[in-house]
Motif scaffolding. Structure first.
Motif, PDB file in Angstrom:
ATOM      1  N   LYS A  14       0.832  -1.200   0.000  1.00 47.99           N
ATOM      2  CA  LYS A  14       0.000   0.000   0.000  1.00 47.99           C
ATOM      3  C   LYS A  14       0.865   1.247   0.000  1.00 47.99           C
ATOM      4  O   LYS A  14       0.609   2.198  -0.771  1.00 47.99           O
ATOM      5  N   GLU A  15       1.882   1.255   0.841  1.00 48.23           N
ATOM      6  CA  GLU A  15       2.745   2.425   0.954  1.00 48.23           C
ATOM      7  C   GLU A  15       3.377   2.779  -0.383  1.00 48.23           C
ATOM      8  O   GLU A  15       3.401   3.945  -0.793  1.00 48.23           O
ATOM      9  N   HIS A  16       3.881   1.761  -1.091  1.00 48.25           N
ATOM     10  CA  HIS A  16       4.562   2.041  -2.350  1.00 48.25           C
ATOM     11  C   HIS A  16       3.580   2.476  -3.433  1.00 48.25           C
ATOM     12  O   HIS A  16       3.881   3.403  -4.207  1.00 48.25           O
ATOM     13  N   ILE A  17       2.435   1.835  -3.513  1.00 45.23           N
ATOM     14  CA  ILE A  17       1.443   2.214  -4.528  1.00 45.23           C
ATOM     15  C   ILE A  17       1.018   3.668  -4.346  1.00 45.23           C
ATOM     16  O   ILE A  17       0.976   4.447  -5.304  1.00 45.23           O
ATOM     17  N   ALA A  30       2.593   6.135  -2.757  1.00 42.81           N
ATOM     18  CA  ALA A  30       3.703   7.051  -3.027  1.00 42.81           C
ATOM     19  C   ALA A  30       3.976   7.143  -4.526  1.00 42.81           C
ATOM     20  O   ALA A  30       4.270   8.229  -5.048  1.00 42.81           O
ATOM     21  N   SER A  31       3.866   6.016  -5.213  1.00 44.47           N
ATOM     22  CA  SER A  31       4.115   5.998  -6.660  1.00 44.47           C
ATOM     23  C   SER A  31       3.100   6.866  -7.400  1.00 44.47           C
ATOM     24  O   SER A  31       3.458   7.641  -8.297  1.00 44.47           O
ATOM     25  N   VAL A  32       1.843   6.740  -7.037  1.00 46.61           N
ATOM     26  CA  VAL A  32       0.810   7.529  -7.708  1.00 46.61           C
ATOM     27  C   VAL A  32       1.011   9.011  -7.460  1.00 46.61           C
ATOM     28  O   VAL A  32       0.869   9.836  -8.379  1.00 46.61           O
ATOM     29  N   ASP A  33       1.357   9.370  -6.242  1.00 50.47           N
ATOM     30  CA  ASP A  33       1.614  10.783  -5.968  1.00 50.47           C
ATOM     31  C   ASP A  33       2.749  11.312  -6.849  1.00 50.47           C
ATOM     32  O   ASP A  33       2.684  12.432  -7.374  1.00 50.47           O
ATOM     33  N   GLY A  34       3.772  10.494  -7.030  1.00 50.58           N
ATOM     34  CA  GLY A  34       4.880  10.899  -7.891  1.00 50.58           C
ATOM     35  C   GLY A  34       4.461  11.014  -9.348  1.00 50.58           C
ATOM     36  O   GLY A  34       4.855  11.961 -10.052  1.00 50.58           O
ATOM     37  N   ILE A  35       3.666  10.066  -9.809  1.00 56.55           N
ATOM     38  CA  ILE A  35       3.178  10.091 -11.187  1.00 56.55           C
ATOM     39  C   ILE A  35       2.353  11.351 -11.440  1.00 56.55           C
ATOM     40  O   ILE A  35       2.534  12.046 -12.446  1.00 56.55           O
ATOM     41  N   LEU A  36       1.435  11.644 -10.531  1.00 60.76           N
ATOM     42  CA  LEU A  36       0.576  12.813 -10.705  1.00 60.76           C
ATOM     43  C   LEU A  36       1.388  14.101 -10.718  1.00 60.76           C
ATOM     44  O   LEU A  36       1.106  15.019 -11.503  1.00 60.76           O
ATOM     45  N   PRO A  70      -3.126  -9.038  -1.147  1.00 59.06           N
ATOM     46  CA  PRO A  70      -4.279  -8.416  -1.815  1.00 59.06           C
ATOM     47  C   PRO A  70      -4.980  -7.359  -0.972  1.00 59.06           C
ATOM     48  O   PRO A  70      -5.488  -6.371  -1.514  1.00 59.06           O
ATOM     49  N   GLU A  71      -5.002  -7.544   0.339  1.00 52.62           N
ATOM     50  CA  GLU A  71      -5.671  -6.574   1.204  1.00 52.62           C
ATOM     51  C   GLU A  71      -4.973  -5.210   1.169  1.00 52.62           C
ATOM     52  O   GLU A  71      -5.636  -4.171   1.268  1.00 52.62           O
ATOM     53  N   GLU A  72      -3.638  -5.226   1.019  1.00 52.63           N
ATOM     54  CA  GLU A  72      -2.914  -3.951   0.925  1.00 52.63           C
ATOM     55  C   GLU A  72      -3.215  -3.261  -0.399  1.00 52.63           C
ATOM     56  O   GLU A  72      -3.373  -2.040  -0.449  1.00 52.63           O
ATOM     57  N   VAL A  73      -3.262  -4.037  -1.481  1.00 55.22           N
ATOM     58  CA  VAL A  73      -3.608  -3.469  -2.784  1.00 55.22           C
ATOM     59  C   VAL A  73      -5.009  -2.864  -2.726  1.00 55.22           C
ATOM     60  O   VAL A  73      -5.257  -1.744  -3.199  1.00 55.22           O
ATOM     61  N   ALA A  74      -5.933  -3.618  -2.118  1.00 48.66           N
ATOM     62  CA  ALA A  74      -7.319  -3.135  -2.016  1.00 48.66           C
ATOM     63  C   ALA A  74      -7.392  -1.832  -1.228  1.00 48.66           C
ATOM     64  O   ALA A  74      -8.109  -0.897  -1.611  1.00 48.66           O
ATOM     65  N   ALA A  75      -6.646  -1.766  -0.139  1.00 48.37           N
ATOM     66  CA  ALA A  75      -6.658  -0.547   0.677  1.00 48.37           C
ATOM     67  C   ALA A  75      -6.099   0.638  -0.113  1.00 48.37           C
ATOM     68  O   ALA A  75      -6.614   1.761  -0.035  1.00 48.37           O
TER      69      ALA A  75
END
Length: 307
Positions: free
Chosen positions: A94-97, A99-105, A127-132
């Motif tokens: 979750k943390e990396h996803i 942070a990655s999106v914030d960087g992309i935006l 999967p629960e982290e991805v979902a969150a």
């Protein structure tokens, strides 16, 4: 350009997507001309990833398109995350996803992505982290649609245990010469190499679940070994493509993309070229519908076998 729905969403997208992995090979003026040429021909779906050019490709694109709120409304932007080349891992935490999106935006100078794909499977995925992460991104308005890349059916099913959003796309390597997901389905129950299922039946799975397949490297053979168009390794294929291209008064580049579009899976090929002539040839494929005989003729000319 002709359009279609992306997966089960209501997002109407061009049938050909513009890949921006190599946009860092262009200078500012060239990048501006490239992006404008795409837009002039209705190709407004741009595919990115946070690792392309170490993030530089997204910045170059934003500069080239002169990103603003009025420009953003005309674009469909997709990016990918989950590969961490700097430390040699995949990461669907979750943390990396987030942070990655914030960087992309930030690099794309936009408030939201139309589509976010998870870039290659992470065997340590929870999967629960991805979902969150997806829930937080969706509720914040940062991502509108979600999907995956290079995943087989069981990996997608694992994610779906927790992820509630539809997974609308799966970006997979596929071309005339890299067509195992097609040829294995043609050689069921046969004692030959073509019968080996390396993809877990992903083609039929995506069709059954209305997940749009986005073929990447649509002109490559092997793993970035080279392009098959005009390659001496594929004389029969090029001869067949020359014959069919002449019939439709287009280039072999157009025929290679039209071959993917002819499949009833309603694929959305992702181009990789930064050449103005070739990107226009790719876009022309939206208006070419190969016959069944032409499609199979190309498949066989590439060295693929039928039982």
């Amino acid at each position: 350009m002709r359009t279609q729905k992306l997966g089960t969403s209501n997002l109407e997208v061009p049938v050909v997507a513009v890949g921006c992995m190599r946009i860092n090979s262009l200078d500012q003026a060239q990048a501006e001309r490239f992006v404008q040429t795409c837009l002039d021909h209705g190709a407004n779906f741009f595919d990115h990833a946070d690792i392309y050019g170490g993030g530089k490709c997204e910045e170059i694109f934003a500069d080239a398109v002169h990103m603003s709120s009025s420009v953003r409304e005309k674009l469909i932007l997709q990016s990918k995350c989950g590969i961490r080349h700097n430390i040699g891992t995949f990461d669907f935490s979750k943390e990396h996803i987030l942070a990655s999106v914030d960087g992309i935006l930030k690099r794309l100078r936009t408030d939201y992505l139309d589509v976010l794909l998870l870039h290659r499977p992470d065997t340590l995925v929870e999967p629960e982290e991805v979902a969150a992460a997806f829930d937080e991104l969706e509720s914040a308005g940062k991502v509108r649609h979600f999907g995956v890349s290079n995943q087989h059916p069981r990996q997608i099913e694992l994610l779906k245990k927790a992820v509630r959003q539809p997974l609308v796309a799966n970006q997979l390597q596929l071309s005339i010469t890299n067509a195992t997901m097609i040829t294995s389905g043609l050689n069921v129950n046969m004692l030959n190499d073509e019968a080996v299922d390396r993809d877990g039946g992903i083609l039929d799975y995506c069709r059954l679940h209305d997940i749009t397949i986005q073929p990447w490297s649509p002109f490559q053979y092997g793993f970035f070994e080279g392009v098959f168009i005009d390659s001496p390794k594929y004389p029969e294929l090029n001869a067949k493509m020359d014959e069919i291209a002449a019939k439709y008064s287009v280039s072999k580049t157009t025929i290679a993309i039209a071959w993917l579009l002819r499949h009833p899976a309603k694929m959305q090929p992702v181009t990789g070229t930064m050449n103005l002539e070739r990107i226009q040839d790719c876009i022309k494929a939206a208006d070419v519908t190969l016959t069944r005989e032409e499609w199979y003729g190309i498949l066989l000319a590439a060295g693929n076998k039928l039982p």
